[in-house]
Motif scaffolding. Structure first.
Motif, PDB file in Angstrom:
ATOM      1  N   ASN A  83      -4.609  -7.057 -13.072  1.00 48.37           N
ATOM      2  CA  ASN A  83      -4.368  -6.531 -11.725  1.00 48.37           C
ATOM      3  C   ASN A  83      -2.884  -6.495 -11.380  1.00 48.37           C
ATOM      4  OD1 ASN A  83      -7.117  -6.269 -11.389  1.00 48.37           O
ATOM      5  ND2 ASN A  83      -7.358  -8.237 -10.374  1.00 48.37           N
ATOM      6  N   ARG A  84      -2.126  -7.485 -11.867  1.00 48.73           N
ATOM      7  CA  ARG A  84      -0.673  -7.508 -11.610  1.00 48.73           C
ATOM      8  C   ARG A  84      -0.005  -6.294 -12.249  1.00 48.73           C
ATOM      9  NH1 ARG A  84       2.059 -10.596  -8.201  1.00 48.73           N
ATOM     10  NH2 ARG A  84       3.802 -10.776  -9.620  1.00 48.73           N
ATOM     11  N   GLU A  85      -0.473  -5.972 -13.449  1.00 49.25           N
ATOM     12  CA  GLU A  85       0.112  -4.826 -14.159  1.00 49.25           C
ATOM     13  C   GLU A  85      -0.198  -3.497 -13.464  1.00 49.25           C
ATOM     14  OE1 GLU A  85      -1.522  -5.293 -18.053  1.00 49.25           O
ATOM     15  OE2 GLU A  85      -0.218  -6.984 -18.529  1.00 49.25           O
ATOM     16  N   LEU A  86      -1.243  -3.472 -12.665  1.00 54.87           N
ATOM     17  CA  LEU A  86      -1.672  -2.221 -12.020  1.00 54.87           C
ATOM     18  C   LEU A  86      -1.101  -2.034 -10.622  1.00 54.87           C
ATOM     19  CD1 LEU A  86      -5.433  -2.237 -13.073  1.00 54.87           C
ATOM     20  CD2 LEU A  86      -3.634  -0.807 -14.010  1.00 54.87           C
ATOM     21  N   LEU A  87      -0.357  -3.021 -10.144  1.00 49.68           N
ATOM     22  CA  LEU A  87       0.185  -2.912  -8.770  1.00 49.68           C
ATOM     23  C   LEU A  87       1.260  -1.838  -8.671  1.00 49.68           C
ATOM     24  CD1 LEU A  87       0.459  -6.576  -7.447  1.00 49.68           C
ATOM     25  CD2 LEU A  87      -1.022  -4.774  -6.595  1.00 49.68           C
ATOM     26  N   ILE A  91      -7.999  -9.808  -7.307  1.00 52.97           N
ATOM     27  CA  ILE A  91      -7.037 -10.921  -7.379  1.00 52.97           C
ATOM     28  C   ILE A  91      -5.733 -10.429  -8.012  1.00 52.97           C
ATOM     29  CG2 ILE A  91      -6.658 -13.294  -8.220  1.00 52.97           C
ATOM     30  CD1 ILE A  91      -9.040 -13.030  -6.267  1.00 52.97           C
ATOM     31  N   ALA A  92      -4.728 -10.188  -7.157  1.00 45.74           N
ATOM     32  CA  ALA A  92      -3.471  -9.653  -7.684  1.00 45.74           C
ATOM     33  C   ALA A  92      -2.248 -10.435  -7.209  1.00 45.74           C
ATOM     34  CB  ALA A  92      -3.341  -8.189  -7.296  1.00 45.74           C
ATOM     35  N   THR A  93      -2.440 -11.400  -6.303  1.00 45.11           N
ATOM     36  CA  THR A  93      -1.303 -12.199  -5.834  1.00 45.11           C
ATOM     37  C   THR A  93      -1.535 -13.670  -6.224  1.00 45.11           C
ATOM     38  OG1 THR A  93      -2.362 -12.658  -3.711  1.00 45.11           O
ATOM     39  CG2 THR A  93      -0.947 -10.718  -3.814  1.00 45.11           C
ATOM     40  N   LYS A 136      -2.438   4.738 -12.731  1.00 45.48           N
ATOM     41  CA  LYS A 136      -1.652   4.594 -13.972  1.00 45.48           C
ATOM     42  C   LYS A 136      -2.108   5.564 -15.055  1.00 45.48           C
ATOM     43  CE  LYS A 136       0.967   0.566 -14.069  1.00 45.48           C
ATOM     44  NZ  LYS A 136       1.677  -0.309 -14.974  1.00 45.48           N
ATOM     45  N   GLY A 137      -3.156   6.298 -14.776  1.00 44.69           N
ATOM     46  CA  GLY A 137      -3.673   7.257 -15.751  1.00 44.69           C
ATOM     47  C   GLY A 137      -4.441   6.589 -16.875  1.00 44.69           C
ATOM     48  N   GLU A 138      -4.913   5.375 -16.644  1.00 44.88           N
ATOM     49  CA  GLU A 138      -5.639   4.649 -17.696  1.00 44.88           C
ATOM     50  C   GLU A 138      -7.157   4.789 -17.556  1.00 44.88           C
ATOM     51  OE1 GLU A 138      -4.244   0.612 -17.984  1.00 44.88           O
ATOM     52  OE2 GLU A 138      -2.162   1.273 -18.011  1.00 44.88           O
ATOM     53  N   TYR A 139      -7.588   5.424 -16.488  1.00 44.11           N
ATOM     54  CA  TYR A 139      -9.027   5.666 -16.326  1.00 44.11           C
ATOM     55  C   TYR A 139      -9.226   7.026 -15.679  1.00 44.11           C
ATOM     56  CZ  TYR A 139     -13.735   5.446 -14.450  1.00 44.11           C
ATOM     57  OH  TYR A 139     -15.039   5.747 -14.142  1.00 44.11           O
ATOM     58  N   SER A 143       2.423   7.918   0.595  1.00 39.91           N
ATOM     59  CA  SER A 143       2.889   8.766   1.708  1.00 39.91           C
ATOM     60  C   SER A 143       2.041   8.548   2.964  1.00 39.91           C
ATOM     61  CB  SER A 143       2.876  10.237   1.304  1.00 39.91           C
ATOM     62  OG  SER A 143       1.553  10.686   1.210  1.00 39.91           O
ATOM     63  N   LEU A 144       0.817   8.090   2.800  1.00 43.79           N
ATOM     64  CA  LEU A 144      -0.032   7.792   3.959  1.00 43.79           C
ATOM     65  C   LEU A 144       0.027   6.309   4.343  1.00 43.79           C
ATOM     66  CD1 LEU A 144      -3.293   9.846   3.204  1.00 43.79           C
ATOM     67  CD2 LEU A 144      -1.581  10.333   4.930  1.00 43.79           C
ATOM     68  N   SER A 145       0.915   5.565   3.665  1.00 45.30           N
ATOM     69  CA  SER A 145       1.076   4.109   3.899  1.00 45.30           C
ATOM     70  C   SER A 145      -0.228   3.337   3.713  1.00 45.30           C
ATOM     71  CB  SER A 145       1.630   3.835   5.297  1.00 45.30           C
ATOM     72  OG  SER A 145       2.805   4.530   5.484  1.00 45.30           O
ATOM     73  N   LEU A 146      -0.980   3.726   2.711  1.00 47.45           N
ATOM     74  CA  LEU A 146      -2.224   3.007   2.415  1.00 47.45           C
ATOM     75  C   LEU A 146      -1.983   2.068   1.244  1.00 47.45           C
ATOM     76  CD1 LEU A 146      -5.015   5.769   2.456  1.00 47.45           C
ATOM     77  CD2 LEU A 146      -4.827   3.830   3.999  1.00 47.45           C
ATOM     78  N   THR A 147      -2.639   0.917   1.256  1.00 47.02           N
ATOM     79  CA  THR A 147      -2.570   0.026   0.085  1.00 47.02           C
ATOM     80  C   THR A 147      -3.700   0.424  -0.870  1.00 47.02           C
ATOM     81  OG1 THR A 147      -4.078  -1.584   1.037  1.00 47.02           O
ATOM     82  CG2 THR A 147      -1.739  -1.898   1.503  1.00 47.02           C
TER      83      THR A 147
END
Lengths: 151, 66
Positions: free
Chosen positions: A147-151, A77-79, B35-38, B11-15
């Motif tokens: 999740n918003r912060e991780l987008l 859930i991010a949106t 983010k380097g948090e895990y 670069s691969l246009s993946l979400t």
């Protein structure tokens, strides 16, 4: 790793790791609470039922509290649209279960005979429903923010 | 841990969600890794590297710029 606990643990490795931490912390707190109660029991004899209930409550509240506040329940859930949709889904789920429980209760136990029984019946449903929604809402809110912060 | 997962993914246009599905993880886990948090397990690192057509070195090895 082969363990019967794997059956209760999420398959995603980050969630799995967090859950194992919560369960381990809860188990240590449970052990400490038992040690404290053994010591207390030497000076003030305790009721057996209460002595058994307190460590279980500590474990369950701790693990549940940590899980809810960690924001790992709703990982996708991010949106805002997904967030609103999830709130509706939670409401529908809780509403459905409350209605099913009420119908089963009335079918199996029967209609409450007096005002006190009606209050007990409706009160229980209301408390469970509200508490369930409240915990789900906090968990969803925390997950959404994370999740918003991780987008 | 710093890494190049986000760059390689974009670069691969993946979400995040698409990558997560392909490596059997959650979107949140992919976000945390980017983010380097895990720090992911070696198994997950390899799965991500394969999906992004990169080597582990290219994705996760830190090289100091002189």
């Amino acid at each position: 790793m082969k363990s019967w606990l794997a059956f209760f643990i999420p398959s995603d490795e980050y969630k799995e790791k967090r859950m194992l931490y919560f369960l381990s912390e809860g188990a240590i707190l449970l052990l400490l609470s038992l040690v404290v109660m053994v010591i207390c029991n030497q000076f003030y004899p305790m009721n057996t039922g209460l002595a058994l209930l307190i460590p279980i409550a500590i474990f369950l509240f701790y693990v549940m509290g940590r899980y809810i506040l960690s924001g790992i329940e709703y990982t996708d859930i991010a949106t805002e649209t997904a967030y609103k949709k999830e709130i509706k889904r939670i409401l529908n789920k809780i509403g459905g279960i409350v209605v099913i429980y009420a119908l089963l209760y009335l079918l199996i136990v029967g209609f409450p005979a007096n005002n006190t029984e009606w209050i007990d019946f409706i009160g229980l449903l209301l408390v469970v429903g509200v508490l369930w929604f409240f915990t789900s809402f906090i968990s969803l809110k925390r997950s959404y923010k994370k999740n918003r912060e991780l987008l | 841990m710093k890494n190049n997962v986000k760059l390689a993914r974009v670069s691969l246009s993946l979400t995040q969600e698409q990558l997560a599905t392909r490596v059997a993880a959650t979107r949140q886990t992919i976000g945390l890794i980017e983010k380097g948090e895990y720090n992911p397990s070696l198994q997950l690192c390899i799965a991500i590297a394969k999906e992004l057509n990169k080597t582990l070195d290219e994705l996760f090895w830190e090289v100091e710029n002189k």
